[in-house]
Design a protein around this motif. Structure first.
Motif, mmCIF file in Angstrom:
data_model
loop_
_atom_site.group_PDB
_atom_site.id
_atom_site.type_symbol
_atom_site.label_atom_id
_atom_site.label_comp_id
_atom_site.label_asym_id
_atom_site.label_seq_id
_atom_site.Cartn_x
_atom_site.Cartn_y
_atom_site.Cartn_z
ATOM 1 N N THR A 141 -36.681 26.343 -29.557
ATOM 2 C CA THR A 141 -35.015 25.904 -29.287
ATOM 3 C C THR A 141 -33.884 26.082 -30.542
ATOM 4 O OG1 THR A 141 -36.492 23.976 -28.008
ATOM 5 C CG2 THR A 141 -33.175 23.466 -29.018
ATOM 6 N N VAL A 142 -32.675 26.727 -30.129
ATOM 7 C CA VAL A 142 -31.975 26.819 -31.032
ATOM 8 C C VAL A 142 -31.114 25.815 -31.218
ATOM 9 C CG1 VAL A 142 -30.153 28.457 -32.091
ATOM 10 C CG2 VAL A 142 -31.300 29.486 -30.509
ATOM 11 N N LEU A 143 -30.653 25.302 -32.582
ATOM 12 C CA LEU A 143 -30.202 23.707 -32.786
ATOM 13 C C LEU A 143 -28.743 24.177 -32.770
ATOM 14 C CD1 LEU A 143 -32.535 22.235 -36.105
ATOM 15 C CD2 LEU A 143 -32.401 21.820 -33.572
ATOM 16 N N TYR A 144 -28.474 24.121 -31.422
ATOM 17 C CA TYR A 144 -26.509 25.015 -31.456
ATOM 18 C C TYR A 144 -25.779 23.227 -31.243
ATOM 19 C CZ TYR A 144 -22.657 26.973 -28.758
ATOM 20 O OH TYR A 144 -21.232 27.170 -28.739
ATOM 21 N N PRO A 145 -24.968 22.815 -31.816
ATOM 22 C CA PRO A 145 -24.883 21.505 -31.872
ATOM 23 C C PRO A 145 -23.980 21.061 -30.407
ATOM 24 C CG PRO A 145 -23.778 22.632 -34.371
ATOM 25 C CD PRO A 145 -24.680 23.747 -32.920
ATOM 26 N N PRO A 146 -23.261 21.864 -29.813
ATOM 27 C CA PRO A 146 -22.616 21.694 -28.347
ATOM 28 C C PRO A 146 -23.473 21.638 -27.743
ATOM 29 C CG PRO A 146 -21.411 23.627 -29.156
ATOM 30 C CD PRO A 146 -22.906 23.572 -30.344
ATOM 31 N N ASN A 173 -23.205 30.816 -37.033
ATOM 32 C CA ASN A 173 -22.482 31.284 -36.345
ATOM 33 C C ASN A 173 -22.104 32.816 -37.600
ATOM 34 O OD1 ASN A 173 -21.106 30.701 -39.257
ATOM 35 N ND2 ASN A 173 -20.069 29.118 -38.054
ATOM 36 N N GLY A 174 -21.478 33.522 -36.992
ATOM 37 C CA GLY A 174 -20.935 35.592 -38.019
ATOM 38 C C GLY A 174 -21.300 35.946 -36.993
ATOM 39 N N HIS A 175 -21.687 36.539 -36.196
ATOM 40 C CA HIS A 175 -22.652 37.348 -35.116
ATOM 41 C C HIS A 175 -22.755 36.846 -33.910
ATOM 42 C CE1 HIS A 175 -23.818 39.484 -38.258
ATOM 43 N NE2 HIS A 175 -23.734 38.924 -39.158
ATOM 44 N N CYS A 176 -21.796 35.972 -33.397
ATOM 45 C CA CYS A 176 -21.947 35.226 -31.414
ATOM 46 C C CYS A 176 -21.075 36.569 -30.532
ATOM 47 C CB CYS A 176 -21.943 33.986 -31.471
ATOM 48 S SG CYS A 176 -22.933 32.687 -32.266
ATOM 49 N N ALA A 180 -15.871 31.348 -29.096
ATOM 50 C CA ALA A 180 -15.945 29.919 -29.481
ATOM 51 C C ALA A 180 -16.725 29.791 -29.704
ATOM 52 C CB ALA A 180 -15.777 29.494 -27.730
ATOM 53 N N ALA A 181 -18.017 30.015 -29.337
ATOM 54 C CA ALA A 181 -19.352 29.480 -30.861
ATOM 55 C C ALA A 181 -18.863 30.480 -32.430
ATOM 56 C CB ALA A 181 -20.876 30.493 -30.222
ATOM 57 N N GLU A 182 -18.592 31.253 -31.877
ATOM 58 C CA GLU A 182 -18.293 31.675 -33.630
ATOM 59 C C GLU A 182 -18.081 30.840 -34.364
ATOM 60 O OE1 GLU A 182 -18.601 35.303 -35.648
ATOM 61 O OE2 GLU A 182 -20.274 34.903 -34.079
ATOM 62 N N LYS A 183 -16.740 29.753 -33.609
ATOM 63 C CA LYS A 183 -16.092 28.863 -34.521
ATOM 64 C C LYS A 183 -16.439 27.150 -34.476
ATOM 65 C CE LYS A 183 -11.037 30.702 -32.833
ATOM 66 N NZ LYS A 183 -10.274 29.701 -31.291
ATOM 67 N N ILE A 184 -18.045 27.515 -33.921
ATOM 68 C CA ILE A 184 -19.084 25.889 -34.235
ATOM 69 C C ILE A 184 -19.657 26.390 -35.595
ATOM 70 C CG2 ILE A 184 -21.363 25.353 -33.317
ATOM 71 C CD1 ILE A 184 -18.485 25.184 -31.675
#
Length: 209
Positions: A141-146, A173-176, A180-184
């Motif tokens: 599981t990736v800890l993706y906040p949203p 982030n940085g390679h999404c 929108a994900a880049e801003k997370i």
């Protein structure tokens, strides 16, 4: 699995390059006796079920152990594979991206039939992979906040076997692909530890990798 000196397999000059089936098999033959395992990853292997099976057949004939990575959205194809002794992977890893109830959020069209059935499909895949021996499976599981918070971690933990090898990865982030994900912003370390604590309440072996 490309090693130094094998750049000819995937050599690129700024454009995406893909190895053909024949090139992959030739590489496996070349490295037979040096490499011991072959990972079929993604994308998603079950998007092209027959090619995945053909690769397993070729690699196994050369003596390789087979690891399969899947997102769990093709449980019927997964079940067929694991039920066939000729194609059953030696090790399987399942990406669990969030709690099942939120799986429709992974789709552009959240109201589509595919999106609505996603929860059922991931639950089926968790059940299938949970039937593998402990040393032959893992969950990730990736800890993706949203999409992954304490509530989701606790929910997923309740679905996995208590002896699960459950590995978390930091979201970076940085390679999404998604703007929108880049801003997370990733979770700070203290919050990551809280999420691990929640996971370990049910799955003692959960860890950040």
């Amino acid at each position: 699995m490309v090693e130094p000196g094998d750049e000819d397999l995937t050599q690129s000059k700024g454009a995406a390059q893909f190895a053909s089936f024949e090139e992959i098999v030739a590489h496996l033959k070349k490295r037979s006796g040096v490499l011991t395992g072959f990972v079929i990853s993604g994308g998603e292997p079950f998007c092209n079920e027959e090619s995945a099976k053909d690769l397993i057949k070729e690699a196994r004939a050369l003596g390789y152990k087979i690891k399969l990575d899947t997102n769990g959205l093709f449980p019927d194809r997964l079940q067929k594979l694991v039920d066939d002794k000729d194609f059953r992977p030696d090790y399987i890893a399942l990406d669990v991206k969030t709690s099942p109830e939120r799986y429709n959020e992974l789709f552009l069209d959240k109201e589509s039939l595919q999106a609505q059935k996603a929860a059922e499909k991931i639950l089926q895949s968790i059940k299938i992979i949970s039937g593998f021996p402990n040393d032959s499976r893992e969950f990730r599981t990736v800890l993706y906040p949203p999409l992954v918070g304490k509530k989701e971690v606790s929910r997923i933990a309740g679905l996995l076997p208590a002896d699960a090898n459950w590995f978390f990865a930091r979201f970076l982030n940085g390679h999404c692909l998604s703007a929108a994900a880049e801003k997370i912003q990733p979770y700070p370390e203290a919050e990551e530890e809280e999420l691990l604590k929640a996971a370990r309440a049910s799955i003692p072996g959960a860890e950040l990798r």
